[in-house]
Enzyme design. Structure first.
Site, PDB file in Angstrom:
ATOM      1  N   ARG A 166     -50.593  -7.521  33.726  1.00  0.00           N
ATOM      2  CA  ARG A 166     -50.464  -8.959  33.986  1.00  0.00           C
ATOM      3  C   ARG A 166     -50.768  -9.298  35.442  1.00  0.00           C
ATOM      4  NH1 ARG A 166     -50.618  -7.743  29.708  1.00  0.00           N
ATOM      5  NH2 ARG A 166     -49.327  -8.295  27.918  1.00  0.00           N
ATOM      6  N   SER A 183     -45.170 -15.757  26.481  1.00  0.00           N
ATOM      7  CA  SER A 183     -44.163 -14.827  26.998  1.00  0.00           C
ATOM      8  C   SER A 183     -43.796 -15.238  28.417  1.00  0.00           C
ATOM      9  CB  SER A 183     -44.704 -13.401  26.975  1.00  0.00           C
ATOM     10  OG  SER A 183     -44.985 -12.998  25.642  1.00  0.00           O
ATOM     11  N   GLU A 203     -43.850 -14.794  34.127  1.00  0.00           N
ATOM     12  CA  GLU A 203     -45.313 -14.687  34.064  1.00  0.00           C
ATOM     13  C   GLU A 203     -46.031 -15.932  34.562  1.00  0.00           C
ATOM     14  OE1 GLU A 203     -47.653 -13.319  30.844  1.00  0.00           O
ATOM     15  OE2 GLU A 203     -46.147 -11.901  30.134  1.00  0.00           O
TER      16      GLU A 203
END
Length: 367
Positions: free
Chosen positions: A180, A258, A359
């Protein structure tokens, strides 16, 4: 606030071919969380060249800007915002079925890109089906799901460098792609204009390394491969079951996907978590020497935050189907979301000594 008036700016920008300006749109209109205040105005760019000229003009006028793709990875503050939102609308996708080379403009809807490649008989993107947002956002945080990441097939990215004004193709290896992460994330140094992927021409999926997906397809061994179209349908089924495919009528999908990354911790800390909870099925995955990746969703649930928390009537709740998604139930404000995120981070840290990291990109607010 930049010294140039909005009227003067919009007049200047609308003289650029391929540009339209909208003074009414809010960030709630542009994000999958349906949250966020009103920018000074929004500039929509029909081509990469138009986008580059808009960015050049705004930077020269010292006007803050926010690049918005599909808005699926943004948490934006409430109220008036001292910035111009820039939307890249070019959705061109070109596919070479002979070589497997695919190019997608930054504004292309990501799932449309995946669908196009699967329909063309190419494999490699199918595990990333159903992820909301635009193609231009995928390399920025190295989007991934079900054991696959964009970095597995990404070859090059076309970048507009805001410091030098250079428009160039940059190899994927230069982006420091990790879990990520890329060196584009949070820096705003460059804007993605186009992405390029090398896919396989056999129409087969990437090896299935994610247990749930492998079981869904009846895989009999590790790294099994299936027709890409079959894998795409299985991924979409799984994502819909978790409320992770956008649906205007379903508030469980009004999210940023998410919300927290899966934490990578020292092995001894993972062992402490295991001892505390005592579940043999605790998800844990090797993450390099002495490191273990844990499931953020699992930690959230074991820290006392079940699906749907904090319950009916709350403007923001954990999804009723997936504890890793914070959802807007229809009348929320960003401050409600931030409060719940803080509560969850504090709760998980209090129980396990692990700090969850969000995130999304935060604009005008912070955790």
């Amino acid at each position: 606030m930049g010294g140039v008036s909005d009227v003067a700016l919009t007049q200047r920008l609308t003289n650029i071919p391929g540009i339209t300006c909208d003074a009414e749109v809010t960030l709630a209109d542009l994000t999958t969380l349906r949250l966020g205040g009103k920018p000074r105005f929004t500039a929509r760019c029909a081509t990469a060249e138009a986008a580059a000229e808009v960015i050049r003009t705004l930077d020269a006028a010292e006007v803050p800007l926010l690049i918005v793709g599909g808005g699926s990875n943004l948490v934006v503050a409430d109220g008036p915002l001292d910035l111009v939102s820039v939307v890249l609308d070019d959705a061109t996708v070109t596919v070479d079925t002979t070589t497997g080379l695919v190019r997608a403009a930054a504004g292309a809807v990501w799932d449309d890109v995946v669908h196009t490649t699967v329909e063309a008989g190419l494999g490699g993107l199918e595990c990333l089906s159903g992820i909301p947002g635009s193609a231009g956002a995928t390399p920025v945080q190295n989007v991934g799901a079900y054991g696959a990441e964009v970095s597995d097939v990404l070859t090059r990215v076309r970048l507009w460098d805001r410091r030098t004004g250079e428009d160039s193709w940059v190899p994927a290896a230069a982006l420091d792609l990790g879990y990520r992460y890329s060196n584009l994330k949070f820096t705003q140094r460059a804007v993605v204009m186009e992405v390029e992927f090398q896919l396989n021409t056999q129409g087969l999926s990437a090896p299935l390394r994610f247990g749930q997906l492998a079981r869904e397809l009846g895989a009999e061994g590790p790294d099994a491969r299936f027709p890409a179209a079959d894998v795409r349908e299985a991924v979409l089924r799984l994502r819909r079951g978790k409320g992770m495919v956008l649906d205007e009528a379903d508030h469980d999908t009004w999210s940023a996907g998410s919300f927290f990354t899966n934490p990578v911790v020292e092995e001894n800390l993972a062992d402490e978590v295991y001892t505390k909870v005592g579940e043999e099925t605790m998800p844990r995955f090797p993450a390099g020497e002495g490191k273990v990746k844990l499931s953020a969703a699992w930690l959230i649930e074991r820290a006392g935050f079940p699906r749907g928390y904090p319950g009916e009537g709350s403007p923001v709740r954990l999804s009723t189907r997936h504890t890793l998604a914070l959802t807007n139930r229809g009348g929320a404000r960003t401050e409600d979301l931030v409060a719940l995120a803080r509560e969850i981070v504090a709760g998980v840290h209090g129980v396990f000594g692990i700090t969850l990291v969000p995130e999304p990109v935060w604009v005008g607010t912070s955790l």
